[in-house]
Design a protein around this motif. Sequence first.
Motif, PDB file in Angstrom:
ATOM      1  N   LEU A  55      76.659 -47.567  54.920  1.00  0.00           N
ATOM      2  CA  LEU A  55      75.610 -48.514  54.410  1.00  0.00           C
ATOM      3  C   LEU A  55      74.386 -49.098  55.567  1.00  0.00           C
ATOM      4  O   LEU A  55      73.438 -49.000  55.343  1.00  0.00           O
ATOM      5  CB  LEU A  55      76.045 -49.842  53.752  1.00  0.00           C
ATOM      6  CG  LEU A  55      76.547 -49.602  52.261  1.00  0.00           C
ATOM      7  CD1 LEU A  55      77.334 -50.671  51.841  1.00  0.00           C
ATOM      8  CD2 LEU A  55      75.282 -49.065  51.297  1.00  0.00           C
ATOM      9  N   ASP A  56      75.110 -49.267  56.529  1.00  0.00           N
ATOM     10  CA  ASP A  56      74.504 -49.762  57.927  1.00  0.00           C
ATOM     11  C   ASP A  56      73.459 -48.383  58.374  1.00  0.00           C
ATOM     12  O   ASP A  56      72.283 -48.467  58.713  1.00  0.00           O
ATOM     13  CB  ASP A  56      75.373 -49.823  59.137  1.00  0.00           C
ATOM     14  CG  ASP A  56      76.004 -51.189  59.115  1.00  0.00           C
ATOM     15  OD1 ASP A  56      75.414 -52.023  58.464  1.00  0.00           O
ATOM     16  OD2 ASP A  56      76.837 -51.365  60.025  1.00  0.00           O
ATOM     17  N   LEU A  57      73.967 -47.249  58.124  1.00  0.00           N
ATOM     18  CA  LEU A  57      73.322 -45.870  58.419  1.00  0.00           C
ATOM     19  C   LEU A  57      71.832 -45.968  57.420  1.00  0.00           C
ATOM     20  O   LEU A  57      70.923 -45.574  57.794  1.00  0.00           O
ATOM     21  CB  LEU A  57      74.012 -44.805  58.272  1.00  0.00           C
ATOM     22  CG  LEU A  57      73.499 -43.377  58.640  1.00  0.00           C
ATOM     23  CD1 LEU A  57      72.965 -43.280  60.053  1.00  0.00           C
ATOM     24  CD2 LEU A  57      74.331 -42.027  58.279  1.00  0.00           C
ATOM     25  N   THR A  58      72.156 -46.193  55.982  1.00  0.00           N
ATOM     26  CA  THR A  58      71.181 -46.102  55.233  1.00  0.00           C
ATOM     27  C   THR A  58      70.160 -47.196  55.215  1.00  0.00           C
ATOM     28  O   THR A  58      69.002 -47.106  54.586  1.00  0.00           O
ATOM     29  CB  THR A  58      71.632 -46.198  53.784  1.00  0.00           C
ATOM     30  OG1 THR A  58      72.343 -47.287  53.350  1.00  0.00           O
ATOM     31  CG2 THR A  58      72.725 -45.044  53.338  1.00  0.00           C
ATOM     32  N   HIS A  64      66.016 -52.786  52.193  1.00  0.00           N
ATOM     33  CA  HIS A  64      66.635 -53.955  50.917  1.00  0.00           C
ATOM     34  C   HIS A  64      67.670 -53.402  50.241  1.00  0.00           C
ATOM     35  O   HIS A  64      68.677 -54.215  49.989  1.00  0.00           O
ATOM     36  CB  HIS A  64      65.251 -53.948  50.112  1.00  0.00           C
ATOM     37  CG  HIS A  64      65.609 -55.255  49.179  1.00  0.00           C
ATOM     38  ND1 HIS A  64      65.689 -56.461  49.338  1.00  0.00           N
ATOM     39  CD2 HIS A  64      65.681 -54.829  47.796  1.00  0.00           C
ATOM     40  CE1 HIS A  64      66.021 -57.184  48.166  1.00  0.00           C
ATOM     41  NE2 HIS A  64      65.907 -56.197  47.277  1.00  0.00           N
ATOM     42  N   GLU A  65      67.708 -52.320  49.658  1.00  0.00           N
ATOM     43  CA  GLU A  65      68.811 -51.745  48.951  1.00  0.00           C
ATOM     44  C   GLU A  65      70.093 -51.782  49.526  1.00  0.00           C
ATOM     45  O   GLU A  65      71.134 -52.025  49.054  1.00  0.00           O
ATOM     46  CB  GLU A  65      68.525 -50.275  48.506  1.00  0.00           C
ATOM     47  CG  GLU A  65      69.544 -49.545  47.885  1.00  0.00           C
ATOM     48  CD  GLU A  65      69.700 -49.929  46.253  1.00  0.00           C
ATOM     49  OE1 GLU A  65      70.783 -49.744  45.820  1.00  0.00           O
ATOM     50  OE2 GLU A  65      68.525 -50.174  45.632  1.00  0.00           O
ATOM     51  N   SER A  66      69.978 -51.526  50.831  1.00  0.00           N
ATOM     52  CA  SER A  66      71.171 -51.642  51.625  1.00  0.00           C
ATOM     53  C   SER A  66      71.573 -52.857  52.049  1.00  0.00           C
ATOM     54  O   SER A  66      73.086 -53.184  51.972  1.00  0.00           O
ATOM     55  CB  SER A  66      71.114 -50.939  52.855  1.00  0.00           C
ATOM     56  OG  SER A  66      70.832 -49.549  52.728  1.00  0.00           O
ATOM     57  N   GLU A  67      70.872 -54.007  52.226  1.00  0.00           N
ATOM     58  CA  GLU A  67      71.295 -55.154  52.571  1.00  0.00           C
ATOM     59  C   GLU A  67      71.538 -55.812  51.552  1.00  0.00           C
ATOM     60  O   GLU A  67      72.655 -56.735  51.347  1.00  0.00           O
ATOM     61  CB  GLU A  67      70.122 -55.976  53.077  1.00  0.00           C
ATOM     62  CG  GLU A  67      69.752 -55.518  54.748  1.00  0.00           C
ATOM     63  CD  GLU A  67      68.532 -56.261  55.165  1.00  0.00           C
ATOM     64  OE1 GLU A  67      67.698 -56.980  54.424  1.00  0.00           O
ATOM     65  OE2 GLU A  67      68.178 -55.942  56.280  1.00  0.00           O
ATOM     66  N   THR A  68      71.119 -55.617  50.180  1.00  0.00           N
ATOM     67  CA  THR A  68      71.662 -56.250  49.007  1.00  0.00           C
ATOM     68  C   THR A  68      73.042 -55.597  48.650  1.00  0.00           C
ATOM     69  O   THR A  68      74.086 -56.441  48.074  1.00  0.00           O
ATOM     70  CB  THR A  68      70.661 -55.833  47.818  1.00  0.00           C
ATOM     71  OG1 THR A  68      69.213 -56.433  48.114  1.00  0.00           O
ATOM     72  CG2 THR A  68      71.060 -56.652  46.552  1.00  0.00           C
ATOM     73  N   LEU A  69      73.207 -54.388  48.652  1.00  0.00           N
ATOM     74  CA  LEU A  69      74.515 -53.780  48.530  1.00  0.00           C
ATOM     75  C   LEU A  69      75.606 -54.241  49.426  1.00  0.00           C
ATOM     76  O   LEU A  69      76.784 -54.545  48.897  1.00  0.00           O
ATOM     77  CB  LEU A  69      74.399 -52.296  48.481  1.00  0.00           C
ATOM     78  CG  LEU A  69      75.521 -51.622  47.987  1.00  0.00           C
ATOM     79  CD1 LEU A  69      75.922 -52.002  46.688  1.00  0.00           C
ATOM     80  CD2 LEU A  69      75.276 -50.210  48.028  1.00  0.00           C
ATOM     81  N   ILE A  70      75.356 -54.632  50.622  1.00  0.00           N
ATOM     82  CA  ILE A  70      76.296 -54.941  51.562  1.00  0.00           C
ATOM     83  C   ILE A  70      76.723 -56.522  51.301  1.00  0.00           C
ATOM     84  O   ILE A  70      78.006 -56.814  51.295  1.00  0.00           O
ATOM     85  CB  ILE A  70      75.545 -55.100  53.152  1.00  0.00           C
ATOM     86  CG1 ILE A  70      75.516 -53.634  53.640  1.00  0.00           C
ATOM     87  CG2 ILE A  70      76.636 -55.868  54.218  1.00  0.00           C
ATOM     88  CD1 ILE A  70      74.804 -53.547  54.949  1.00  0.00           C
ATOM     89  N   GLU A  71      75.731 -57.095  50.925  1.00  0.00           N
ATOM     90  CA  GLU A  71      75.994 -58.647  50.598  1.00  0.00           C
ATOM     91  C   GLU A  71      76.759 -58.621  49.112  1.00  0.00           C
ATOM     92  O   GLU A  71      77.735 -59.292  49.101  1.00  0.00           O
ATOM     93  CB  GLU A  71      74.694 -59.454  50.359  1.00  0.00           C
ATOM     94  CG  GLU A  71      74.091 -59.962  51.673  1.00  0.00           C
ATOM     95  CD  GLU A  71      74.898 -60.557  52.670  1.00  0.00           C
ATOM     96  OE1 GLU A  71      75.675 -61.437  52.320  1.00  0.00           O
ATOM     97  OE2 GLU A  71      74.991 -59.865  53.863  1.00  0.00           O
ATOM     98  N   THR A  72      76.565 -57.994  48.267  1.00  0.00           N
ATOM     99  CA  THR A  72      77.311 -57.836  46.932  1.00  0.00           C
ATOM    100  C   THR A  72      78.740 -57.361  47.444  1.00  0.00           C
ATOM    101  O   THR A  72      79.646 -57.976  46.865  1.00  0.00           O
ATOM    102  CB  THR A  72      76.725 -56.471  46.092  1.00  0.00           C
ATOM    103  OG1 THR A  72      75.358 -56.999  45.859  1.00  0.00           O
ATOM    104  CG2 THR A  72      77.411 -56.705  44.808  1.00  0.00           C
TER     105      THR A  72
END
Length: 184
Positions: A55-58, A64-72
Motif C-alpha cells: 500500500l505504501d508503494l501504491t 487517496h485510495e491508498s491512504e483510505t485503505l491503510i486507515e481502514t
Amino acid sequence: MLPTSITVAVIIVAIVLWIISIQRRLVVLDENISNAMNQIGVQLSGRFDALMALLDLTKGYAKHESETLIETIKSRRIIIMAKSTPDDVMHQEGIISEALGRIAMVKEQYPELKANQVYIKTMDAVQTFENMMRTSYLIYNDSVTKLNREIRMFPVSIIAGMLGFQQREYLVEQADKVDMLSMK
C-alpha cells in the motif's frame, strides 16, 4: 475383607490414573491447536506487514485510495492469538482480500506499477506469506481433527465432557479470495 479392600483400592487407583492420562492427552492436543492458531497469527501479521508495504508503494500512484485503505485496515485489524476463533481468522483474511482487490484495481489503472521491481518483490513476499498461511491452516485443521476425534470416542467423550474439553471448529479457506497470480 482385606483382599477386597485392596482390590477396590487398586481399581480406584487404576481408574484415577486412566483419567489423568486422558486429561494429559487432551491437554496436549488442545495445546497443539493453540500453537497452530498462534502460528496463523504470526503468518497473518507478516501478510499485513507485506500488504502495508504494498500500500505504501501504491501511494505514489493513487494517494487517496491508498491512504483510505491503510486507515481502514488499521482500524479493522485484530491480532490473532491462541484463543482466537476460525471466524476471527476468516475476518482478517477478508480484510486482506479486499485490500488486495483494491490494489489490483490500482495496478490496472497504472501499468507502470506492474513493472515496478519493488512491486514485484513485494507481491512475491505476499505470495510467500499466502503459501505459509495455507500450510498453517493444514496444521491447524490436522490438530483440530485429532482433538475432535479423541473427544468423540467413547469412553474418552465422557471424561472430556467432565473436564470441559469441547470440539473445535475447522478453518475453511474463503472461496472469494483474490487470485495472487493475477495481481503480478
